[in-house]
Motif scaffolding. Structure first.
Motif, PDB file in Angstrom:
ATOM      1  N   ASP A   1      41.059  -4.616   4.254  1.00  0.00           N
ATOM      2  CA  ASP A   1      39.852  -5.237   4.979  1.00  0.00           C
ATOM      3  C   ASP A   1      40.340  -5.882   6.282  1.00  0.00           C
ATOM      4  O   ASP A   1      39.931  -5.934   7.326  1.00  0.00           O
ATOM      5  CB  ASP A   1      39.138  -6.261   4.308  1.00  0.00           C
ATOM      6  CG  ASP A   1      38.516  -5.687   3.193  1.00  0.00           C
ATOM      7  OD1 ASP A   1      38.344  -4.257   2.885  1.00  0.00           O
ATOM      8  OD2 ASP A   1      38.204  -6.168   1.954  1.00  0.00           O
ATOM      9  N   ARG A   2      41.664  -6.317   6.003  1.00  0.00           N
ATOM     10  CA  ARG A   2      42.354  -7.130   7.430  1.00  0.00           C
ATOM     11  C   ARG A   2      42.290  -5.965   8.473  1.00  0.00           C
ATOM     12  O   ARG A   2      42.047  -6.122   9.819  1.00  0.00           O
ATOM     13  CB  ARG A   2      43.731  -7.607   7.063  1.00  0.00           C
ATOM     14  CG  ARG A   2      44.243  -8.035   8.187  1.00  0.00           C
ATOM     15  CD  ARG A   2      45.552  -8.989   7.945  1.00  0.00           C
ATOM     16  NE  ARG A   2      46.431  -9.776   9.055  1.00  0.00           N
ATOM     17  CZ  ARG A   2      47.056  -9.154   9.914  1.00  0.00           C
ATOM     18  NH1 ARG A   2      47.487  -7.717   9.640  1.00  0.00           N
ATOM     19  NH2 ARG A   2      47.734  -9.852  10.904  1.00  0.00           N
ATOM     20  N   SER A   3      42.865  -4.775   8.044  1.00  0.00           N
ATOM     21  CA  SER A   3      43.123  -3.526   8.911  1.00  0.00           C
ATOM     22  C   SER A   3      41.849  -2.917   9.351  1.00  0.00           C
ATOM     23  O   SER A   3      41.547  -2.907  10.680  1.00  0.00           O
ATOM     24  CB  SER A   3      43.989  -2.542   8.198  1.00  0.00           C
ATOM     25  OG  SER A   3      44.195  -1.187   9.091  1.00  0.00           O
ATOM     26  N   PHE A   4      40.899  -2.731   8.575  1.00  0.00           N
ATOM     27  CA  PHE A   4      39.856  -2.092   8.960  1.00  0.00           C
ATOM     28  C   PHE A   4      38.770  -2.978   9.911  1.00  0.00           C
ATOM     29  O   PHE A   4      38.009  -2.528  10.611  1.00  0.00           O
ATOM     30  CB  PHE A   4      38.768  -1.707   7.599  1.00  0.00           C
ATOM     31  CG  PHE A   4      39.420  -0.571   6.833  1.00  0.00           C
ATOM     32  CD1 PHE A   4      40.190   0.446   7.632  1.00  0.00           C
ATOM     33  CD2 PHE A   4      38.975  -0.106   5.578  1.00  0.00           C
ATOM     34  CE1 PHE A   4      40.627   1.401   6.858  1.00  0.00           C
ATOM     35  CE2 PHE A   4      39.395   0.983   5.005  1.00  0.00           C
ATOM     36  CZ  PHE A   4      40.552   1.822   5.594  1.00  0.00           C
TER      37      PHE A   4
ATOM     38  N   ALA B   1      40.567  -8.471  11.706  1.00  0.00           N
ATOM     39  CA  ALA B   1      40.249  -9.708  11.683  1.00  0.00           C
ATOM     40  C   ALA B   1      41.833 -10.384  11.381  1.00  0.00           C
ATOM     41  O   ALA B   1      42.041 -10.635  10.501  1.00  0.00           O
ATOM     42  CB  ALA B   1      39.519 -10.121  10.455  1.00  0.00           C
ATOM     43  N   ARG B   2      42.157 -10.554  12.490  1.00  0.00           N
ATOM     44  CA  ARG B   2      43.856 -11.196  12.648  1.00  0.00           C
ATOM     45  C   ARG B   2      43.861 -12.531  12.271  1.00  0.00           C
ATOM     46  O   ARG B   2      44.865 -13.086  11.905  1.00  0.00           O
ATOM     47  CB  ARG B   2      44.557 -10.622  13.963  1.00  0.00           C
ATOM     48  CG  ARG B   2      44.422  -9.394  14.397  1.00  0.00           C
ATOM     49  CD  ARG B   2      45.502  -8.740  13.457  1.00  0.00           C
ATOM     50  NE  ARG B   2      45.371  -7.325  13.824  1.00  0.00           N
ATOM     51  CZ  ARG B   2      45.205  -6.238  12.974  1.00  0.00           C
ATOM     52  NH1 ARG B   2      44.913  -6.614  11.727  1.00  0.00           N
ATOM     53  NH2 ARG B   2      45.195  -4.946  13.370  1.00  0.00           N
ATOM     54  N   GLU B   3      42.508 -13.242  12.145  1.00  0.00           N
ATOM     55  CA  GLU B   3      42.640 -14.624  11.939  1.00  0.00           C
ATOM     56  C   GLU B   3      42.805 -14.906  10.660  1.00  0.00           C
ATOM     57  O   GLU B   3      43.292 -15.931  10.254  1.00  0.00           O
ATOM     58  CB  GLU B   3      41.540 -15.326  12.214  1.00  0.00           C
ATOM     59  CG  GLU B   3      40.021 -14.745  11.836  1.00  0.00           C
ATOM     60  CD  GLU B   3      39.422 -13.852  12.609  1.00  0.00           C
ATOM     61  OE1 GLU B   3      39.794 -13.550  14.018  1.00  0.00           O
ATOM     62  OE2 GLU B   3      38.811 -12.860  12.352  1.00  0.00           O
TER      63      GLU B   3
ATOM     64  N   GLY C   1      40.869 -16.938   4.563  1.00  0.00           N
ATOM     65  CA  GLY C   1      40.360 -16.773   5.747  1.00  0.00           C
ATOM     66  C   GLY C   1      39.600 -15.366   5.636  1.00  0.00           C
ATOM     67  O   GLY C   1      38.507 -15.138   6.298  1.00  0.00           O
ATOM     68  N   ALA C   2      39.903 -14.478   4.756  1.00  0.00           N
ATOM     69  CA  ALA C   2      39.005 -13.181   4.475  1.00  0.00           C
ATOM     70  C   ALA C   2      37.735 -13.683   4.054  1.00  0.00           C
ATOM     71  O   ALA C   2      36.534 -13.060   4.560  1.00  0.00           O
ATOM     72  CB  ALA C   2      39.725 -12.314   3.611  1.00  0.00           C
TER      73      ALA C   2
ATOM     74  N   PHE D   1      31.923 -13.436   3.803  1.00  0.00           N
ATOM     75  CA  PHE D   1      30.702 -14.119   4.059  1.00  0.00           C
ATOM     76  C   PHE D   1      30.054 -14.347   5.309  1.00  0.00           C
ATOM     77  O   PHE D   1      29.148 -15.165   5.581  1.00  0.00           O
ATOM     78  CB  PHE D   1      30.882 -15.582   3.420  1.00  0.00           C
ATOM     79  CG  PHE D   1      31.160 -15.722   1.852  1.00  0.00           C
ATOM     80  CD1 PHE D   1      30.797 -15.064   0.889  1.00  0.00           C
ATOM     81  CD2 PHE D   1      32.219 -16.704   1.487  1.00  0.00           C
ATOM     82  CE1 PHE D   1      30.851 -14.976  -0.400  1.00  0.00           C
ATOM     83  CE2 PHE D   1      32.573 -16.789  -0.164  1.00  0.00           C
ATOM     84  CZ  PHE D   1      32.039 -16.016  -0.681  1.00  0.00           C
ATOM     85  N   HIS D   2      30.694 -13.611   6.114  1.00  0.00           N
ATOM     86  CA  HIS D   2      30.069 -13.358   7.480  1.00  0.00           C
ATOM     87  C   HIS D   2      28.702 -12.955   7.531  1.00  0.00           C
ATOM     88  O   HIS D   2      28.342 -12.164   6.695  1.00  0.00           O
ATOM     89  CB  HIS D   2      30.967 -12.430   8.371  1.00  0.00           C
ATOM     90  CG  HIS D   2      30.491 -12.628   9.767  1.00  0.00           C
ATOM     91  ND1 HIS D   2      29.390 -11.751  10.394  1.00  0.00           N
ATOM     92  CD2 HIS D   2      31.149 -13.095  10.795  1.00  0.00           C
ATOM     93  CE1 HIS D   2      29.361 -12.056  11.619  1.00  0.00           C
ATOM     94  NE2 HIS D   2      30.657 -12.995  12.142  1.00  0.00           N
TER      95      HIS D   2
END
Length: 172
Positions: A53-56, A59-61, A100-101, A107-108
């Motif tokens: 999910d970080r890659s797709f 979302a580097r944060e 962070g995810a 939850f965005h």
């Protein structure tokens, strides 16, 4: 692990790990260790979805995840699956990334709205395709992948079926 198991693994045993086992006390040691690897806050599944999910999402944060270090610092001890002291910084980073995810991805508000719309759309797709109950017709679901849907549904725009065309428009 390499080589063969001493005894064959019964598929019913594996089914235990599909749902979270509440208590593994009394289970074989390998089952207790395996449950910790497969289920929980720091499971391989959690690690996999965080990395993916970080890659797709780009979302580097959510931070870095040093899965190689986490895996190399795991030990099987009398207490069960144990992380060495040297693995604690990587584990701390993993937990921060997971937090962070959830905050930035899962939850965005746009993601929540998408899930609701996509859920309604998938109900229509499954109904029109007549897949039926997955428990009774599992084989029908085996090839139901993102890729298959992304290939099939756009083709519905060219057919005569009005409902399929509506689903295609919503899908697009």
């Amino acid at each position: 692990p390499s080589g063969y198991f001493e005894t064959p693994i019964d598929p019913a045993t594996i089914v235990k790990f599909i749902k979270q086992p509440r208590k593994m006390a009394g289970a074989a040691v390998w089952e207790q260790v395996f449950s910790k690897i497969m289920i929980g806050i720091a499971s391989v599944d959690a690690m996999d979805f965080l990395l993916r999910d970080r890659s797709f999402t780009a979302a580097r944060e959510i931070g870095e995840i040093d899965s190689a270090r986490l895996m190399s610092e795991l030990r099987i001890t009398r207490q069960g699956l144990t992380l060495t002291k040297a693995g604690l910084p990587a584990f701390r980073s993993f937990l921060q990334a997971r937090f962070g995810a959830f905050r930035h991805i899962y939850f965005h508000e746009k993601k929540v709205l998408f899930d609701m719309a996509f859920g309604e759309l998938m109900e229509k797709v499954l109904k029109i395709r007549r897949f039926g109950d997955p428990a009774k017709h599992l084989k029908r679901y085996l090839n139901l992948t993102d890729f298959a849907l992304h290939v099939e549904i756009p083709q519905w725009a060219y057919g005569a079926n009005r409902v399929r065309k509506q689903i295609c428009r919503a899908w697009n």
